[in-house]
Motif scaffolding. Structure first.
Motif, short mmCIF file in Angstrom:
data_model
loop_
_atom_site.label_atom_id
_atom_site.label_comp_id
_atom_site.label_asym_id
_atom_site.label_seq_id
_atom_site.Cartn_x
_atom_site.Cartn_y
_atom_site.Cartn_z
N GLY A 1 40.35 45.60 26.84
CA GLY A 1 39.97 46.25 28.24
C GLY A 1 38.79 46.91 27.88
O GLY A 1 38.38 47.78 28.65
N GLU A 2 38.11 46.77 26.76
CA GLU A 2 36.92 47.44 26.26
C GLU A 2 35.61 46.79 26.95
O GLU A 2 35.54 45.56 26.73
CB GLU A 2 36.70 47.59 24.82
CG GLU A 2 37.68 48.36 24.12
CD GLU A 2 37.46 48.63 22.60
OE1 GLU A 2 36.47 47.94 22.36
OE2 GLU A 2 38.38 49.13 21.87
N LYS B 1 38.63 47.60 37.69
CA LYS B 1 39.37 48.70 38.40
C LYS B 1 40.80 48.59 37.46
O LYS B 1 41.46 47.55 37.51
CB LYS B 1 39.81 49.02 39.66
CG LYS B 1 40.19 50.18 40.06
CD LYS B 1 40.34 50.47 41.57
CE LYS B 1 40.78 51.75 41.99
NZ LYS B 1 40.97 51.86 43.47
N ASP B 2 41.24 49.49 37.26
CA ASP B 2 42.59 49.66 36.53
C ASP B 2 43.13 48.47 35.54
O ASP B 2 43.99 48.09 35.70
CB ASP B 2 43.64 49.76 37.87
CG ASP B 2 43.64 51.06 38.54
OD1 ASP B 2 42.99 52.16 38.08
OD2 ASP B 2 43.82 51.00 39.82
N GLY B 3 42.13 48.25 34.60
CA GLY B 3 42.26 47.17 33.74
C GLY B 3 42.12 45.91 34.48
O GLY B 3 42.42 44.89 33.75
N VAL B 4 41.69 45.63 35.48
CA VAL B 4 41.54 44.27 36.48
C VAL B 4 40.20 43.95 36.40
O VAL B 4 39.34 44.90 36.98
CB VAL B 4 42.17 44.48 37.75
CG1 VAL B 4 41.83 43.11 38.44
CG2 VAL B 4 43.69 44.59 37.61
N ILE C 1 42.58 42.94 46.53
CA ILE C 1 42.11 44.14 46.13
C ILE C 1 41.64 45.21 47.26
O ILE C 1 41.79 44.50 48.26
CB ILE C 1 40.66 43.83 45.42
CG1 ILE C 1 39.67 43.29 46.15
CG2 ILE C 1 40.77 43.26 44.20
CD1 ILE C 1 38.06 43.28 45.72
N LYS C 2 41.77 46.41 47.11
CA LYS C 2 41.54 47.30 48.33
C LYS C 2 40.28 46.93 48.59
O LYS C 2 39.15 47.20 47.79
CB LYS C 2 41.86 48.60 47.85
CG LYS C 2 41.59 49.45 49.01
CD LYS C 2 41.88 51.20 48.46
CE LYS C 2 41.97 52.07 49.63
NZ LYS C 2 42.26 53.33 49.31
N SER D 1 27.52 47.81 45.22
CA SER D 1 27.73 46.92 46.30
C SER D 1 28.43 47.48 47.31
O SER D 1 28.84 48.63 47.29
CB SER D 1 28.76 45.61 45.78
OG SER D 1 30.06 45.81 46.42
N ILE D 2 28.62 46.99 48.47
CA ILE D 2 29.08 47.63 49.76
C ILE D 2 30.77 47.98 49.40
O ILE D 2 31.15 48.93 50.32
CB ILE D 2 28.75 46.93 51.05
CG1 ILE D 2 29.12 47.70 52.43
CG2 ILE D 2 29.87 45.43 51.24
CD1 ILE D 2 28.44 48.94 52.31
N ILE D 3 31.26 47.48 48.65
CA ILE D 3 32.70 47.76 48.37
C ILE D 3 32.90 48.53 47.14
O ILE D 3 32.30 47.82 46.09
CB ILE D 3 33.67 45.99 48.34
CG1 ILE D 3 33.28 45.43 49.56
CG2 ILE D 3 34.85 46.32 48.04
CD1 ILE D 3 33.88 45.73 50.81
N ASN D 4 33.76 49.51 47.05
CA ASN D 4 33.84 50.23 45.87
C ASN D 4 34.62 49.36 45.09
O ASN D 4 35.51 48.28 45.30
CB ASN D 4 35.09 51.26 46.51
CG ASN D 4 34.34 52.58 46.97
OD1 ASN D 4 33.35 52.83 46.75
ND2 ASN D 4 34.79 53.03 47.99
N ASP D 5 34.21 49.57 43.83
CA ASP D 5 34.80 48.84 42.62
C ASP D 5 34.33 47.62 42.40
O ASP D 5 34.67 46.86 41.35
CB ASP D 5 36.29 48.82 42.43
CG ASP D 5 36.67 50.35 42.59
OD1 ASP D 5 36.46 51.22 41.87
OD2 ASP D 5 37.67 50.42 43.48
N ILE D 6 33.29 47.05 43.14
CA ILE D 6 32.63 45.70 42.97
C ILE D 6 31.18 46.05 42.81
O ILE D 6 30.49 46.80 43.49
CB ILE D 6 32.49 44.94 44.23
CG1 ILE D 6 34.09 44.38 44.43
CG2 ILE D 6 31.69 43.81 44.07
CD1 ILE D 6 34.25 43.30 45.82
#
Length: 623
Positions: free
Chosen positions: A213-214, A152-155, A170-171, A193-198
């Motif tokens: 970041g590609e 997310k966001d380049g991370v 992370i959120k 996964s149960i967590i967004n962005d994972i």
């Protein structure tokens, strides 16, 4: 077997990497190591469970001889010795260790991305190219070893378990689609996964990420492409000889270890066939392990003991009381980082814990049911197909059955009362697991729900010119096996720092099995026919041809007795209202029906409790 972690971002530093690595200490208690380059923001972390070459020379992160590549690797490549010989012939490579780790990185340095096609094993691999500034992740063909990533966001960060990702700043917000899928299936499927962005890197996939970041994901192995257009027509004796050859090779490769090795033995077909072959190739009695419950209807230990006696293994039976089992219930979410409602997590955690005191490696029979059609829902599928031919009258009758009669009749009615022909199979699968229907989930979460991820998987398979049974088997191999069973065993085994190897999931055996005629898997109603015929040379027939038990835990009984407090603790109306995720009225109605005797609801109630325990630990305190 190990735990790996890492990231590619300038937002994290070596302290973050150390936290991620520490979170995986249970996966590798023998050694740890990190690689961090502040100029690029790349970090690689490793916790080691020493299996091959116990010296520090095989510790990770591991650098290639040329110095260009740095790697962390979880799992085992069993044919590493033959690959080392091939490298020696090609470029004069001479190993400095007796570990597979060195061979893996040197194979990549020589062959590039295609190196992974040479491997026979289970693995999750992360390689940093210091020259091209590119991070590449690989996951094994079948999905035996897990690999999660955050993007997310380049991370970007990755790890063997999400607890390492959750150690980062992370959120943590709930992925509602993943929650709905969990309530429908008992596990979270696909790449969710149960967590967004994972997300999960799916089996047989490669992920590449550049410094710019590609991010790109592609399949390097597709099981469906291994299906032959025309099946060979051989005698059962010839098929048995080929099966024997492949199984022998697989077990021999998975017997290579510098630490004590044993095998799980439940007394069923799959574990018995692995133990029989393991004992046959061993020059001394092998160590076998099983656990027995004090609830008689769930105790299969007598069958395991009979098999062990026939094979001559050194057998260890550990009896587990309800008190012992119940003591780990609320600790399940400490091991499993996302909601997972399979009651078999309990015996899996217990048997791994018991085995780890005597062995560091154990062989398991996972995969036999999926490869050789061992599940009972093949019968459910046929029943539901017959109902579909009865038209509206038959459907109305089934709907009435789901509301009246005994628990068994009502459960049957639920399974056969599918919403539409398009959603026929996915409904049967869900209800055979005793989970919530799509309509119930829509009410429970006050949002419309139609399951999609596994429907897409099924549609891909359904287009193949195969029998219904063959399609179901492939569906299980691509979804239920890696996303449920293998994940369950990886977490359970790593919780006790023991490596579990699965000989039946050698990719050569898998490709052999998916191309077998269905008549050698189910014959005259006998499931896993070829395996059982093969097992006859090791065991008496009465020990082979008996009712399948599986690996359950008496959760239905516990929720009415010792575990009833969990209902009050986690599903009390005050808790549900405060949390504001579930429909209070629906939960209350479900609990009332369960209390009044509709105990077939136990799995749905258990799934809600497991989610609540997970939420209480990982998101916020609700009680």
């Amino acid at each position: 077997m190990c735990g790996i972690s890492g990231f590619l971002t300038k937002k994290y530093n070596s302290e973050h990497l150390q936290k991620m690595t520490d979170a995986l200490s249970h996966r590798g208690p023998d050694a740890e190591g990190i690689y961090f380059d502040e100029n690029t923001g790349v970090g690689l972390g490793h916790r080691r469970l020493s299996i091959l070459d116990l010296s520090a020379n095989a510790n990770q992160p591991y650098h290639s001889i040329c110095g260009r590549y740095v790697m962390v690797f979880n799992g085992e490549v069993y044919n590493f010795k033959s690959i080392a010989k091939e490298l020696n012939k090609e470029n004069g490579f001479e190993p400095k260790t007796t570990s597979d780790t060195e061979i893996v990185i040197e194979a990549y340095a020589y062959w590039g991305d295609s190196f992974v096609e040479k491997f026979n094993g289970m693995f999750a691999i992360a390689i940093w190219d210091t020259q091209d500034k590119q991070l590449t992740l690989f996951r094994d063909r079948i999905g035996i070893k897990p690999l999660f990533y955050y993007w997310k966001d380049g991370v970007f960060s990755f790890a063997s378990e999400t607890k390492a990702l959750l150690s980062l700043p992370i959120k943590k917000s709930i992925n509602k689609e993943a929650l709905k899928d969990y309530l429908f299936l008992e596990y979270i499927p696909s790449d969710l996964s149960i967590i967004n962005d994972i997300n999960k890197l799916e089996q047989g996939c490669k992920l590449t990420l550049s410094l710019e970041g590609e991010l790109h994901i592609e399949k390097w192995y597709d099981l469906l492409k291994k299906i032959k257009k025309e099946k060979e027509e051989l005698s059962i004796e010839e098929y048995q000889l080929e099966f024997d050859k492949l199984l022998t090779s697989s077990v021999e490769l998975r017997s290579i270890s510098d630490v004590p090795i044993g095998a799980f033995l439940s007394g069923g077909t799959d574990s018995s066939i692995i133990c029989a072959k393991f004992q046959e190739i061993s020059n001394r009695p092998i160590n076998t392990f099983t656990i027995g419950f004090d609830v008689e209807s769930f105790d299969e230990s007598e069958y395991a003991e009979k098999v062990a006696k026939e094979l001559g293994s050194n057998h260890t039976l550990s009896r587990v009381t309800s008190k012992t089992s119940l003591s780990i219930i609320e600790d399940i979410v400490s091991s499993y980082d996302e909601p997972f409602a399979a009651p078999s997590t309990i015996p899996s955690l217990l048997v791994c814990n018991k085995a780890s005191s005597l062995s560091t490696v154990a062989l398991s029979g996972d995969g036999g049911d999926e490869l050789f059609m061992g599940y009972g829902y093949y019968n459910w599928f046929k029943r539901a197909q017959k109902i579909s031919k009865l038209g509206k009258l038959g459907r109305e009758g089934i709907e009435k059955l789901s509301k009246i009669g005994s628990n068994r009749i009502q459960r049957i009615g639920r399974v056969l009362n599918y919403p539409s022909s398009e959603r026929f199979w996915i409904h049967v699968w869900s209800q055979q697991q005793d989970m919530f229907t799509e309509n119930e989930i829509s009410t429970l979460l006050s949002e419309d729900y139609k399951h999609t991820s596994l429907v897409n998987t099924w549609q891909e398979i359904d287009n193949l010119p195969l029998s219904s049974e063959e399609k179901i088997s492939l569906f299980d191999l691509k979804s239920y096996l890696p996303q449920n069973l293998l994940y369950k065993m990886d977490i359970a085994s790593m919780h006790s720092s023991i490596e579990v190897r699965v000989p039946l999931l050698d990719h050569r055996l898998v490709e052999f099995a998916i191309n077998l005629p269905s008549s050698l898997k189910i014959k005259n109603g006998e499931k896993k026919y070829l395996m059982k015929k093969f097992l006859e040379k090791y065991l008496p027939k009465e020990q082979i041809y008996r009712k399948k038990w599986g690996f359950p835990a008496p959760v239905e009984h516990w929720l009415q007795t010792d575990l009833s407090y969990l209902i009050d603790k986690y599903l009390h109306q005050e808790v549900i209202k405060k949390q504001d995720i579930f429909n209070c009225k629906f939960v209350k109605s479900l609990l009332n029906e369960f209390t009044k005797g509709q105990t077939y609801h136990y799995k749905r109630i258990w799934a809600l409790i497991v989610f609540q325990m997970w939420y209480n630990k990982h998101i916020e305190t609700i009680v």
